[in-house]
Design an enzyme around this catalytic site. Sequence first.
Site, PDB file in Angstrom:
ATOM      1  N   SER A 259       0.879  -1.142  -0.403  1.00 21.79           N
ATOM      2  CA  SER A 259      -0.278  -0.245   0.103  1.00 21.79           C
ATOM      3  C   SER A 259       0.687   0.870  -0.315  1.00 21.79           C
ATOM      4  CB  SER A 259      -0.450   0.051   1.438  1.00 21.79           C
ATOM      5  OG  SER A 259      -0.294   0.546   2.336  1.00 21.79           O
ATOM      6  N   LYS A 260       0.153   2.351  -0.160  1.00 23.64           N
ATOM      7  CA  LYS A 260       1.236   3.812   0.072  1.00 23.64           C
ATOM      8  C   LYS A 260       1.933   3.805   0.825  1.00 23.64           C
ATOM      9  CE  LYS A 260       0.079   7.657  -2.945  1.00 23.64           C
ATOM     10  NZ  LYS A 260      -1.227   8.518  -3.848  1.00 23.64           N
TER      11      LYS A 260
END
Length: 492
Positions: A259-260
């Site tokens: 994820s980011k």
Amino acid sequence: MTVRVRFAPSPTGYLHIGGLRTALYDYLFAKQKGGKYILRIEDTDRTRYVEDAIENLLSAMEWSGVIHDEGPFLEEGKIVQKGEYGPYVQSERLHIYREHIEKLLESGHAYYCFCSKERLDKVREEQKARGETTRYDGHCRNIPLEEARKRVENGEAHVVRLRLPENRDATFEDAVRGTVTMNTSELDDQVLIKADGFPTYHFAVVVDDHHMGITHIIRGEEWLSSTPKHIILYEAFGWDVPKFVHLPNILNKEKKKLSKRHGDVAVGDFRKKGYLPEALVNYIALVGWSPEGNEEIMTMDEMIEKFSFDRVSKSGGVFDIDKLNWVNSHYIKKADLDRLTNLCIPYLIEDGLIAEEEKDLKFDWVKRIVKTAQERIEYLAQISDYAKRFFGEEVKLESEEVKEVLNQEHVKDLLNIFKEKVMNAEEINDEFGKKVFKMIQKETGIKGKNLYMPIRAALTGQLHGPDIDQVIVILGRENLIKRIEYVEKNYI
Ligand code: GLU
């Protein structure tokens, strides 16, 4: 049967690397089977609307080289749709969903629901308190359709829900996971049309996949648990059910979903850092899939030939940045030099090493730098750090060892002769770069390490690095002389 597959991103602002992999598998499978790969924009969640998201997505797709056969394309900055199954943007297909929800309402597979958010929240809280799974309690299930229609006509807020058959097994075949079965008692009466009149993903996806003739649905495993609901919808319409392929997640090194928060995940971020599209696509194909023979470097055509769902792993693939860097450096070494130079120039401008106005004038010079960098950088944003060595007249010695090399007895004379050759050369070109050492050797008898090392040390402050004859040509007459004088003054 002609294979038709689709990638159906929601335009949330950027293309996730996992999305690129899904699109790539769609593409590889379609090309291998002589089928069609379709891109469809799923933009029915108006709360997540992001300006320019479709344009960004299309430009990332175009950059990657994973190009669809049908769907929206960017042409001179405008979105143009191509293909016979359009429109390919869900917000332009509302009339189709409206027509289809009517059919389900009439056949009793769907019903109007007027429950307020407050009521639904209350039901959920009560279920939670009793330790039950939270789900819609069926409050509006039995309102006769005529009565419901009247309430709708009177402007009462409503949604439309799927009437799930009770206690029925919904079963489907998944190419990665095998047979998957879920009982409808584990599922909810899914909302199909929301209060704003837009369809939910679950409804639109089924209607569109059917009407677009999709034969294989390839998507992330987060949708696996939704598929039984979709199966019930296919059955309610009396439509053939396509094949399903749920891909494992892409994980980070800690085996958590990438994820980011853990670093770059947007294709645009990799592009910005100077990963070549062919490298990113080659690498991402391997995250979760391994070809027979375990080759790692493959062209698109080779991947098309070798791709198979049988060799997609059930467990998630781990995204390994070191491996991506390795693949990228492989492609950098092989890349056409002009192309690479054009790609490197913006970094040099951004880092203030060259000015925008001189980029054409300095193209050939930069090209030389890039050539020597090809073996040494993993992604193009590293070019400035690498290229800095060719800028400025100051020489910083990398270590004590360099100083020792420069303080050998013969070095003073050697540097003088070198300087004289530079001053007298007609031009500092490749020929000079090669010839100068032969000339000095002939005149002074100094050779090998004693000849090359001190000159490299004086010009770069280092004992190792790119070809010294190239360094000489890149530095050019003025800088060569200035650097030698700087070294004479400061270190000898
Ligand atoms: N719009 C969904 C997404 O963005 C597509 C899921 C599917 O492929 O069915 O993930």
